[in-house]
Design a protein around this motif. Structure first.
Motif, PDB file in Angstrom:
ATOM      1  N   THR A 155       0.809  -1.189   0.143  1.00 25.62           N
ATOM      2  CA  THR A 155      -0.544   0.425  -0.212  1.00 25.62           C
ATOM      3  C   THR A 155       1.199   0.915  -0.186  1.00 25.62           C
ATOM      4  OG1 THR A 155      -0.235   0.057   2.250  1.00 25.62           O
ATOM      5  CG2 THR A 155      -1.621  -1.075   1.260  1.00 25.62           C
ATOM      6  N   LYS A 156       1.965   0.684   0.740  1.00 22.25           N
ATOM      7  CA  LYS A 156       2.573   2.142   0.040  1.00 22.25           C
ATOM      8  C   LYS A 156       3.040   2.745  -1.401  1.00 22.25           C
ATOM      9  CE  LYS A 156       5.755   2.030   4.097  1.00 22.25           C
ATOM     10  NZ  LYS A 156       7.531   1.233   4.664  1.00 22.25           N
ATOM     11  N   GLU A 157       3.205   1.737  -2.110  1.00 20.93           N
ATOM     12  CA  GLU A 157       3.454   1.484  -3.334  1.00 20.93           C
ATOM     13  C   GLU A 157       2.429   1.889  -4.324  1.00 20.93           C
ATOM     14  OE1 GLU A 157       6.836   2.703  -3.998  1.00 20.93           O
ATOM     15  OE2 GLU A 157       7.496   1.439  -2.450  1.00 20.93           O
ATOM     16  N   LEU A 158       0.909   0.830  -4.245  1.00 22.92           N
ATOM     17  CA  LEU A 158      -0.014   0.651  -4.497  1.00 22.92           C
ATOM     18  C   LEU A 158      -1.766   1.301  -4.070  1.00 22.92           C
ATOM     19  CD1 LEU A 158      -0.414  -0.542  -7.886  1.00 22.92           C
ATOM     20  CD2 LEU A 158      -0.796  -2.326  -6.509  1.00 22.92           C
ATOM     21  N   THR A 159      -1.750   2.725  -4.790  1.00 21.59           N
ATOM     22  CA  THR A 159      -3.779   3.004  -4.471  1.00 21.59           C
ATOM     23  C   THR A 159      -4.245   1.934  -4.213  1.00 21.59           C
ATOM     24  OG1 THR A 159      -4.002   3.677  -6.367  1.00 21.59           O
ATOM     25  CG2 THR A 159      -2.937   4.966  -5.255  1.00 21.59           C
ATOM     26  N   ASP A 160      -5.494   2.423  -3.441  1.00 22.35           N
ATOM     27  CA  ASP A 160      -6.190   1.361  -3.311  1.00 22.35           C
ATOM     28  C   ASP A 160      -6.860   1.208  -4.994  1.00 22.35           C
ATOM     29  OD1 ASP A 160      -6.218   1.393  -1.104  1.00 22.35           O
ATOM     30  OD2 ASP A 160      -8.156   2.503  -0.213  1.00 22.35           O
ATOM     31  N   TYR A 161      -6.839   2.468  -5.290  1.00 19.69           N
ATOM     32  CA  TYR A 161      -7.616   1.995  -7.435  1.00 19.69           C
ATOM     33  C   TYR A 161      -6.467   1.383  -7.662  1.00 19.69           C
ATOM     34  CZ  TYR A 161      -8.677   3.152 -12.019  1.00 19.69           C
ATOM     35  OH  TYR A 161      -9.768   3.063 -12.962  1.00 19.69           O
ATOM     36  N   GLY A 162      -5.616   1.544  -7.475  1.00 22.72           N
ATOM     37  CA  GLY A 162      -4.854   0.199  -7.963  1.00 22.72           C
ATOM     38  C   GLY A 162      -4.687  -1.126  -7.999  1.00 22.72           C
TER      39      GLY A 162
END
Length: 262
Positions: A207-214
């Motif tokens: 989650t540091k690198e990827l948003t919830d949308y991702g």
């Protein structure tokens, strides 16, 4: 990219059947020398643990938590009571390594288990720390767990926006962990068992690198749990891979038996 393939299991229910498919992966990332994450996918329990502590302390903490929870899952008696007993034993295990651990050593413990002890089965999420459980349902994604972190407390108090939280200097500071200086009672959330649901359990390295949308994007792109987890990991590494990354993707299919007629 995954070394493990998707695992399947059928679970009989009073009114039909559950078909579960899941996959796990864990990766050191691109910045860390060792992987202090640990993962457990042993029906009915699916857990991610993200260790913290100097030297190998975090690795000891996460491994201790997962090992103690594995014993609970193997017995098939997974409940808040047995989970908390297991985590208390993990705290003792951590304290048993004074050469490598201290008051700052600990681990997150986050996951989900299937509770079939009641007439209507339910999912139960558990959480200590800032690893997360997400639920994909009806085409949307929701974070089920609430982070135990300084940033989350500031947002809850209205002192920080989600945008400001992304790069906050205390972004790595958690307020609860399984370790010598903390308790071992997770937060629990009970959820209905719904056909088509998908869970993502992950450490904050994702989650540091990827948003919830991702995360939602890759779930929509990949129906197979292994493919979805691989795609998320690849994106996290491409975006920097600043921390260890651990991901569990769990798919749920529920079929209801047709009533028989004479």
């Amino acid at each position: 990219m995954s070394e493990s393939a998707t695992v399947s299991r059928s679970v009989p229910l009073a009114d039909g059947e559950l078909s579960l498919q899941w996959s796990e992966l864990t990766h050191r990332g691109r910045r860390r020398e060792i992987n202090q994450d640990a993962v457990l996918t042993l029906y009915p329990l699916f857990v991610v643990a993200d260790g913290m502590g100097g030297h190998i302390g975090g690795e000891i903490a996460s491994a201790s938590a997962v090992d103690r929870l594995r014993a609970v899952a193997e017995k098939g008696d997974v409940s808040p009571k047995t989970i908390e007993k297991a985590l208390a034993r993990a705290v003792a295990d951590i304290a048993g390594h004074p050469e490598a651990t201290d008051e700052g050593t600990g681990t997150t413990v986050t996951g989900v288990y299937l509770d079939t002890t009641t007439p209507e089965p339910t999912w139960v999420t558990l959480n200590i720390g800032d690893s997360r459980v997400y639920l994909f349902r009806d085409g949307g994604l929701a974070q089920v767990t609430t982070d135990h972190s300084v940033v989350q407390e500031l947002m809850a108090a209205g002192r920080l926006t989600p945008e400001e939280a992304e790069n906050h200097p205390y972004g790595n500071v958690i307020t609860r962990a399984v370790g010598p200086s903390d308790g071992v009672a997770p937060d629990y959330v009970r959820l209905d068992v719904v056909d088509g649901d998908r869970f993502v359990v992950c450490s904050d390295g994702l989650t540091k690198e990827l948003t919830d949308y991702g995360i939602l994007h890759f779930l929509l792109q990949h129906a197979d749990p292994t493919d979805a987890a691989d795609a998320m990991l690849e994106a996290a590494l491409e975006n920097g891979g600043r921390d260890n990354v651990t991901i569990v993707v769990l798919n749920v299919q529920r079929t209801v038996s047709s009533p028989t007629t004479d």
